[in-house]
Design a protein around this motif. Structure first.
Motif, PDB file in Angstrom:
ATOM      1  N   LEU A  33       5.510   2.681   0.436  1.00  0.00           N
ATOM      2  CA  LEU A  33       4.499   1.120  -0.630  1.00  0.00           C
ATOM      3  C   LEU A  33       3.488   1.842  -1.252  1.00  0.00           C
ATOM      4  O   LEU A  33       3.257   1.456  -2.287  1.00  0.00           O
ATOM      5  CB  LEU A  33       3.894   0.822   0.917  1.00  0.00           C
ATOM      6  CG  LEU A  33       4.451  -0.643   1.531  1.00  0.00           C
ATOM      7  CD1 LEU A  33       3.662  -0.935   2.750  1.00  0.00           C
ATOM      8  CD2 LEU A  33       5.096  -1.306   1.011  1.00  0.00           C
ATOM      9  N   GLU A  35       4.136   4.803  -3.035  1.00  0.00           N
ATOM     10  CA  GLU A  35       4.511   5.357  -4.320  1.00  0.00           C
ATOM     11  C   GLU A  35       4.243   5.147  -4.858  1.00  0.00           C
ATOM     12  O   GLU A  35       3.734   5.074  -6.687  1.00  0.00           O
ATOM     13  CB  GLU A  35       5.778   5.273  -4.308  1.00  0.00           C
ATOM     14  CG  GLU A  35       6.603   5.828  -4.780  1.00  0.00           C
ATOM     15  CD  GLU A  35       6.995   8.040  -5.069  1.00  0.00           C
ATOM     16  OE1 GLU A  35       6.529   7.853  -5.592  1.00  0.00           O
ATOM     17  OE2 GLU A  35       6.282   8.356  -3.596  1.00  0.00           O
ATOM     18  N   SER A  36       4.449   3.868  -5.536  1.00  0.00           N
ATOM     19  CA  SER A  36       3.191   3.121  -6.784  1.00  0.00           C
ATOM     20  C   SER A  36       2.487   3.262  -7.627  1.00  0.00           C
ATOM     21  O   SER A  36       2.093   3.261  -8.445  1.00  0.00           O
ATOM     22  CB  SER A  36       3.662   1.309  -6.871  1.00  0.00           C
ATOM     23  OG  SER A  36       3.103   0.974  -5.976  1.00  0.00           O
ATOM     24  N   VAL A  37       1.215   3.755  -6.083  1.00  0.00           N
ATOM     25  CA  VAL A  37       0.034   3.977  -7.163  1.00  0.00           C
ATOM     26  C   VAL A  37      -0.601   4.858  -7.023  1.00  0.00           C
ATOM     27  O   VAL A  37      -0.949   5.411  -7.766  1.00  0.00           O
ATOM     28  CB  VAL A  37      -0.873   2.963  -6.253  1.00  0.00           C
ATOM     29  CG1 VAL A  37      -2.147   3.302  -6.316  1.00  0.00           C
ATOM     30  CG2 VAL A  37      -0.997   1.731  -5.849  1.00  0.00           C
ATOM     31  N   ARG A  39       1.701   7.393  -7.537  1.00  0.00           N
ATOM     32  CA  ARG A  39       2.898   8.406  -8.727  1.00  0.00           C
ATOM     33  C   ARG A  39       1.721   8.585 -10.338  1.00  0.00           C
ATOM     34  O   ARG A  39       1.703   9.502  -9.972  1.00  0.00           O
ATOM     35  CB  ARG A  39       3.982   7.726  -8.961  1.00  0.00           C
ATOM     36  CG  ARG A  39       4.877   8.817 -10.026  1.00  0.00           C
ATOM     37  CD  ARG A  39       5.159  10.277  -8.795  1.00  0.00           C
ATOM     38  NE  ARG A  39       5.557  10.823  -7.958  1.00  0.00           N
ATOM     39  CZ  ARG A  39       4.442  11.653  -7.415  1.00  0.00           C
ATOM     40  NH1 ARG A  39       3.865  11.991  -7.551  1.00  0.00           N
ATOM     41  NH2 ARG A  39       5.415  11.408  -5.940  1.00  0.00           N
ATOM     42  N   PRO A  40       1.263   7.628 -10.530  1.00  0.00           N
ATOM     43  CA  PRO A  40       0.098   6.966 -11.814  1.00  0.00           C
ATOM     44  C   PRO A  40      -0.757   7.921 -11.389  1.00  0.00           C
ATOM     45  O   PRO A  40      -1.459   8.738 -12.396  1.00  0.00           O
ATOM     46  CB  PRO A  40       0.573   5.841 -11.737  1.00  0.00           C
ATOM     47  CG  PRO A  40       1.116   5.618 -11.492  1.00  0.00           C
ATOM     48  CD  PRO A  40       1.540   5.736  -9.669  1.00  0.00           C
ATOM     49  N   THR A  52       3.449  12.071  -2.021  1.00  0.00           N
ATOM     50  CA  THR A  52       3.489  10.897  -1.368  1.00  0.00           C
ATOM     51  C   THR A  52       2.413  10.639  -0.368  1.00  0.00           C
ATOM     52  O   THR A  52       1.130  10.319   0.429  1.00  0.00           O
ATOM     53  CB  THR A  52       4.284  10.079  -1.848  1.00  0.00           C
ATOM     54  OG1 THR A  52       4.097   9.939  -3.135  1.00  0.00           O
ATOM     55  CG2 THR A  52       3.430   8.173  -1.317  1.00  0.00           C
ATOM     56  N   ALA A  93      -1.654  -0.932  -3.360  1.00  0.00           N
ATOM     57  CA  ALA A  93      -0.255  -0.420  -3.041  1.00  0.00           C
ATOM     58  C   ALA A  93       0.217  -1.545  -1.698  1.00  0.00           C
ATOM     59  O   ALA A  93       1.180  -1.531  -2.018  1.00  0.00           O
ATOM     60  CB  ALA A  93      -0.469   0.957  -2.326  1.00  0.00           C
ATOM     61  N   ARG A  96       1.083  -6.112  -2.501  1.00  0.00           N
ATOM     62  CA  ARG A  96       0.692  -6.957  -3.680  1.00  0.00           C
ATOM     63  C   ARG A  96       1.531  -7.962  -3.833  1.00  0.00           C
ATOM     64  O   ARG A  96       2.213  -8.048  -4.046  1.00  0.00           O
ATOM     65  CB  ARG A  96       1.752  -5.282  -4.768  1.00  0.00           C
ATOM     66  CG  ARG A  96       1.589  -4.269  -4.904  1.00  0.00           C
ATOM     67  CD  ARG A  96       2.109  -3.308  -4.713  1.00  0.00           C
ATOM     68  NE  ARG A  96       2.660  -3.336  -6.563  1.00  0.00           N
ATOM     69  CZ  ARG A  96       2.240  -2.620  -7.399  1.00  0.00           C
ATOM     70  NH1 ARG A  96       1.039  -1.722  -6.697  1.00  0.00           N
ATOM     71  NH2 ARG A  96       2.085  -2.685  -8.758  1.00  0.00           N
ATOM     72  N   GLU A  99       3.952 -10.587  -5.929  1.00  0.00           N
ATOM     73  CA  GLU A  99       5.413  -9.771  -6.862  1.00  0.00           C
ATOM     74  C   GLU A  99       6.166 -10.103  -5.535  1.00  0.00           C
ATOM     75  O   GLU A  99       7.612  -9.906  -5.273  1.00  0.00           O
ATOM     76  CB  GLU A  99       5.467  -8.095  -6.502  1.00  0.00           C
ATOM     77  CG  GLU A  99       4.683  -7.253  -7.624  1.00  0.00           C
ATOM     78  CD  GLU A  99       4.254  -5.556  -7.304  1.00  0.00           C
ATOM     79  OE1 GLU A  99       4.851  -5.071  -6.164  1.00  0.00           O
ATOM     80  OE2 GLU A  99       4.599  -4.693  -7.840  1.00  0.00           O
TER      81      GLU A  99
END
Length: 177
Positions: A33, A35-37, A39-40, A52, A93, A96, A99
């Motif tokens: 979960l 990972e999407s936050v 990484r950036p 992560t 994260a 969301r 989505e």
């Protein structure tokens, strides 16, 4: 310290202690979960670990330490700020809701998102709470005001004492001639 602070701070900290301990012990549960936050953020902040799971552990550790400090009332203002900062990526994260396709899941995630938003508000209030003691800003303004008043009083007393001293000096000068 008021009873509300004594009771409220541990209550606010409890969620961070529980969630932080779980993140430190089992980062693999939330790493997908996050990972999407993560990484950036790690691309922009080189001081953070690359993995992560390591970032999840670090965030969990911040929550545990911040939760303990907040609960015990030690350095509670910085602890509340640290918890607030750690709560933002956690919320983005894990909750969301925008989505989610399933309406029931969307509603559930929205509730958790708003719960975290409420906790963020409580943390911001706790970060601003001086514990009924005057803030540093108030103390500095108050001290400056007292210093200005004291300087004014000294100036007045010097002026008040200078006139008789000058007159006495003039009289002495005339008598000695």
């Amino acid at each position: 310290m008021s009873l509300l602070r004594v009771l409220g701070r541990p209550m606010l900290a409890s969620m961070f202690l529980a969630g932080g301990l779980d993140a430190v012990r089992n980062p693999q549960n939330v790493a997908p979960l996050a990972e999407s936050v993560v990484r950036p953020v790690t691309d922009r902040v080189p001081a953070l670990p690359d993995g992560t799971e390591d970032c999840v552990r670090l965030n969990g550790a911040v929550q545990v330490v911040g939760g303990l400090l907040l609960a015990t009332g030690r350095m509670s203002r910085p602890a509340a700020l640290a918890l607030a900062v750690s709560l933002i990526p956690t919320t983005l994260a894990a909750h969301r809701f925008w989505e989610e396709e399933d309406p029931a899941q969307r509603a559930q995630q929205r509730i958790h998102f708003l719960k975290n938003l409420s906790m963020l508000g409580g943390l911001l209030i706790a970060a601003d709470d001086t514990g009924a003691a005057p803030s540093l800003l108030w103390r500095s303004r108050h001290t400056a005001r007292e210093l200005r008043r004291d300087a004014h009083l000294v100036r007045r007393s010097v002026r008040a004492g200078a006139a008789p001293a000058a007159a006495a000096g003039r009289i002495r000068a005339k008598l000695s001639c």
